[in-house]
Design a protein around this motif. Structure first.
Motif, short mmCIF file in Angstrom:
data_model
loop_
_atom_site.label_atom_id
_atom_site.label_comp_id
_atom_site.label_asym_id
_atom_site.label_seq_id
_atom_site.Cartn_x
_atom_site.Cartn_y
_atom_site.Cartn_z
N GLU A 201 51.68 39.61 54.66
CA GLU A 201 51.04 40.09 55.89
C GLU A 201 51.21 41.60 56.07
N ASP A 205 48.33 44.59 56.78
CA ASP A 205 48.36 45.11 58.16
C ASP A 205 49.47 46.16 58.25
N HIS A 236 39.57 45.28 67.22
CA HIS A 236 40.79 45.62 66.49
C HIS A 236 41.00 44.70 65.30
N HIS A 237 41.86 45.18 64.40
CA HIS A 237 42.10 44.52 63.11
C HIS A 237 43.16 43.44 63.25
N VAL A 238 42.88 42.28 62.66
CA VAL A 238 43.85 41.18 62.65
C VAL A 238 43.95 40.67 61.21
N PHE A 240 46.34 37.77 58.79
CA PHE A 240 47.42 36.77 58.75
C PHE A 240 47.25 35.89 57.52
N HIS A 251 40.27 39.78 59.94
CA HIS A 251 39.25 39.59 60.97
C HIS A 251 39.14 40.86 61.79
N GLN A 253 38.65 41.53 65.81
CA GLN A 253 38.74 40.74 67.05
C GLN A 253 38.27 41.59 68.23
N ARG A 274 36.36 36.51 67.10
CA ARG A 274 36.58 37.26 65.85
C ARG A 274 35.37 37.24 64.91
#
Ligand SMILES: C[S@@+](CC[C@H](N)C(=O)[O-])C[C@H]1O[C@@H](n2cnc3c(N)ncnc32)[C@H](O)[C@@H]1O
Length: 317
Positions: A201, A205, A236-238, A240, A251, A253, A274
């Motif tokens: 992760e 990120d 914003h950036h997600v 996982f 994703h 979001q 998303r």
């Protein structure tokens, strides 16, 4: 150095089919945009910056495996004068292998045409004796190299775990096409392996926000390609790890309720909704070896780093 553009590579003046593909993905529930659209000229530069991040272990780990085992890889691959680099990016990984693989002809394939031209022009100056051909091509639908590549056996090079952007079923289809395109040569491919979730992760990120910028830049690219009116400050950036699917997901979001408009349509997004922009599947080495054999490759060999984080496979066709 010659450059060919094979439709439908990604020029700034997008073809109607590209626009239709994007708008269909945007209108779907959940919304999905293919990761190839991350790579406009700025996206390619941002990806190059990601490879420098301490959290992005992939490039560094793969480079160390190449450096340590390149002679054994060359022996396993057999000699082909032509190296075809799929998703060449800045072409740096391939260039480091020119001597060990005794490359006389280098074919760099990428969807990001302007960046490819720039990378290849620089490389040609450093290696004037190697014949170079650039091909602007989207190989996600079909990997069919143009006649200019010739019919001699060649080594296909697909590093960086880009194969992870395909689902396992899609990867099998792609590898079968790659097998045919080897023309009796071989494949050299980098594959990211399952590892602790915190390491995975962090790689997608980073605290500096470079990966977030790479992901959010996709919206600017969409605005140009599809005529949408995304405001990137709404997103914003997600990222996982999805353990059930063994993949990292990226994703975008929505930070608030927002409506995206384009000529003839619109899509409303509720806050926290998303857009899925990338999957990066993580493999076990034994499963990937079996996948290569299912695709027709013979006796795949592989080399790993000491932590077992990344594998490079060499497989004759
Ligand atoms: C993850 S980067 C890897 C770059 C470089 N090979 C490396 O390993 O550092 C993926 C590269 O593949 C290219 N690419 C992504 N999707 C593609 C597609 N469908 N067809 C052709 N090139 C594609 C991108 O433009 C980018 O240069």
């Amino acid at each position: 150095m010659r450059l060919l553009q094979v439709a439908p590579a990604m020029p700034e003046n997008a073809a109607p089919a590209i626009r239709a593909d994007l708008l269909a993905g945007l209108s779907a529930a959940p919304a999905t945009i293919a990761p190839k659209y991350l790579y406009d000229a700025l996206g390619s530069r941002l990806f190059a910056a990601i490879t420098e991040l301490p959290e992005y272990y992939l490039t560094r780990t793969e480079a160390a495996i190449f450096a340590e085992h390149q002679d054994a890889m060359a022996a396993a691959l057999g000699l082909s004068a032509t190296l075809v680099d799929l998703g060449a990016g800045n072409c740096e990984k391939a260039a480091r292998l020119f001597a060990a693989l005794r490359v006389r002809r280098y074919v760099a394939v990428d969807i990001s045409l302007h960046y490819l031209r720039e990378s290849l022009e620089n490389l040609q100056q450093k290696h004037p004796a190697i014949e170079m051909l650039g091909i602007g091509l989207d190989f996600s639908q079909s990997l069919r190299l143009p006649a200019e590549v010739g019919t001699e056996p060649r080594t296909l090079f697909y590093p960086g775990s880009s194969i992870g952007n395909f689902t396992p079923d899609e990867a099998l289809v792609f590898l079968r096409q790659a097998h045919a395109e080897c023309c009796g040569g071989s494949l050299l491919i980098g594959v990211d392996l399952v590892k602790p979730v915190d390491v995975l992760e962090a790689a997608y990120d980073d605290p500096l926000g470079v990966t977030a910028a790479f992901n959010r830049n996709l919206l600017r690219h969409l605005n140009r390609l599809a005529g949408t009116d995304f405001d990137i400050t709404d997103w914003h950036h997600v990222a996982f790890f999805n353990g059930r699917e063994s993949r990292i997901e990226m994703h975008l979001q929505a930070l608030r309720d927002t409506t995206v408009r384009w000529a003839g349509g619109e899509r409303r997004f509720a806050a926290a909704e998303r857009i899925h922009t990338e999957s990066s599947y993580k493999w076990r080495s034994e499963d990937f070896a079996a996948l290569l054999e299912s695709a027709g490759f013979l006796r795949p060999r592989h080399w790993c780093d000491a932590r077992g984080w990344f594998a490079v496979f060499a497989a004759p066709a």
